[in-house]
Design an enzyme around this catalytic site. Sequence first.
Site, mmCIF file in Angstrom:
data_model
loop_
_atom_site.group_PDB
_atom_site.id
_atom_site.type_symbol
_atom_site.label_atom_id
_atom_site.label_comp_id
_atom_site.label_asym_id
_atom_site.label_seq_id
_atom_site.Cartn_x
_atom_site.Cartn_y
_atom_site.Cartn_z
ATOM 1 C CB SER A 48 -0.978 0.021 1.170
ATOM 2 O OG SER A 48 -0.309 0.246 2.386
ATOM 3 C CE LYS A 92 -3.309 2.266 4.578
ATOM 4 N NZ LYS A 92 -2.935 1.381 3.508
#
Length: 166
Positions: A48, A92
């Site tokens: 990711s 993130k």
Amino acid sequence: MRLLNYLGQWRSVAKEAKDLTVTVAKFMGLLHVTDAYLCSSTLVYGPSMLPTLNISGDVLLSEHVSHRFGKVGAGDLVLVRSPNDPRKIVTKRILGMEGDQVTFFVDPKHSDRSQTTVVPKGHVWIQGDNIYSSFDSRTYGAVPYGLIQGKVFCRVWPPDGFGSLD
């Protein structure tokens, strides 16, 4: 006389053991406070955050002070407790703070359709750098600010990637 000498030796050993136990307990307490409230290392892996982070795993240092004082913002790499699985911590990038308007691709693998939303009060919008393989705010929406666990400031492993992630 031997019995008194024997008891004296045991008292000495017991005192030494108690002193060592207190020292170890203090050290463990300091270690816990440092890890939970100041700075910790984290192993991060998965697709990711490509190309910023390696798929096979990076060791990152994160500090746990900035987010407590509201000192994180758009562009920062953060550790966040997953809204879907509270046992997991995800890494993130913050793309929007409360009140920001965020435009994102709904399903970049299959369409060019984009959507715009305003980040609600007390929330942040987080996304992985690899939009094709990231489970993030595009899926579960804006994340409460309270789920932020730390701000990443340095990669320590692998050695060729050592340094700041600003």
